[in-house]
Design a protein around this motif. Structure first.
Motif, short mmCIF file in Angstrom:
data_model
loop_
_atom_site.label_atom_id
_atom_site.label_comp_id
_atom_site.label_asym_id
_atom_site.label_seq_id
_atom_site.Cartn_x
_atom_site.Cartn_y
_atom_site.Cartn_z
N UNK A 204 0.84 -1.21 0.00
CA UNK A 204 0.00 0.00 0.00
C UNK A 204 0.87 1.25 0.00
N UNK A 205 2.03 1.19 0.68
CA UNK A 205 2.92 2.33 0.68
C UNK A 205 3.49 2.65 -0.68
N UNK B 285 -6.09 -1.82 -4.38
CA UNK B 285 -4.98 -2.35 -3.59
C UNK B 285 -5.21 -2.07 -2.10
N UNK B 286 -5.63 -0.84 -1.80
CA UNK B 286 -5.87 -0.45 -0.41
C UNK B 286 -7.01 -1.27 0.18
N UNK B 287 -8.09 -1.41 -0.56
CA UNK B 287 -9.25 -2.17 -0.07
C UNK B 287 -8.89 -3.63 0.17
N UNK B 288 -8.13 -4.20 -0.77
CA UNK B 288 -7.71 -5.60 -0.62
C UNK B 288 -6.87 -5.79 0.64
N UNK B 289 -5.95 -4.86 0.88
CA UNK B 289 -5.10 -4.94 2.07
C UNK B 289 -5.93 -4.83 3.35
N UNK B 290 -6.90 -3.92 3.35
CA UNK B 290 -7.76 -3.74 4.52
C UNK B 290 -8.56 -5.02 4.79
N UNK B 291 -9.09 -5.62 3.73
CA UNK B 291 -9.90 -6.84 3.89
C UNK B 291 -9.06 -7.98 4.46
#
Length: 201
Positions: free
Chosen positions: A91-92, A99-105
């Motif tokens: 994400x960084x 990408x951000x949503x996938x990481x959060x999930x």
């Protein structure tokens, strides 16, 4: 479960944890040390090596009868630390929405499963009843069964406890069989001890 305080499977798990700072550092090496492409390739191979040791340490522990309570605790911790670190770094470097949503999930799922595992150990009946209540009445058993099966890989003991609360006999037996098999593969001694003292449905 073997009482050996330190063995090769446990060493592999520790190496996976030790590899995390190296995995991070490679991506932040100065450009005159490594190009961005070189850093990405090296970090990719570190992650792949960690994934291989994740499978290999469990295989060796079962094959050599070197499973330990500490190893059973440390293995999923190492997995979660590596995955969470990789996702944060991803994400960084890439802030696109998907990408951000996938990481959060993924990270959210890891935290939720860990919390449910702890709840299951403290009060399995209340936990399973709550999960069932969250689902439509026609699929309560399916909700509990689905969670027990997904939990079986990381915490087969809790999965067996959950499976026992399923009201449909056929589904209960099938789910308990799958969770029990996973438990025997991970820790045959503890599984056998529980089986001897349990009043099975």
């Amino acid at each position: 479960m073997a009482s050996t305080p330190f063995n090769l499977p446990l060493l592999l798990t520790w190496l996976r944890i030790v590899a995390i700072p190296l995995f991070v550092a490679v991506l932040y090496f100065p450009a005159d040390w490594l190009s961005e492409r070189q850093a990405n390739v090296i970090s990719m191979w570190i992650f792949i090596a960690a994934a291989i040791t994740d499978w290999f340490d469990g295989y060796l522990a079962r094959r050599w009868n070197q499973t330990t309570s500490f190893g059973a605790f440390l293995d999923p911790v190492a997995d979660k630390l590596m995955v969470a670190t990789a996702l944060v770094l991803l994400v960084g470097h890439d802030t696109r929405t998907f990408i951000v949503i996938t990481a959060i999930v993924i990270i959210g799922r890891e935290i939720t499963v860990s919390a449910l595992r702890e709840w299951t150990r403290r009060d399995p009946t209340a936990a399973s009843e709550y999960l069932a209540a969250m689902a439509p009445s026609a699929s309560k058993d399916s909700a509990v069964s689905g969670f027990a099966r997904s939990l079986a890989r990381e915490d087969p003991e809790s999965a067996v406890i959950w499976a026992r609360t399923i009201t449909n006999e056929a589904s209960r037996v099938q789910t308990m069989t799958q969770a029990g098999q996973a438990w025997f593969r991970r820790d045959p001694t503890a599984a056998a001890t529980w089986l001897q003292g349990a009043q099975l449905p």
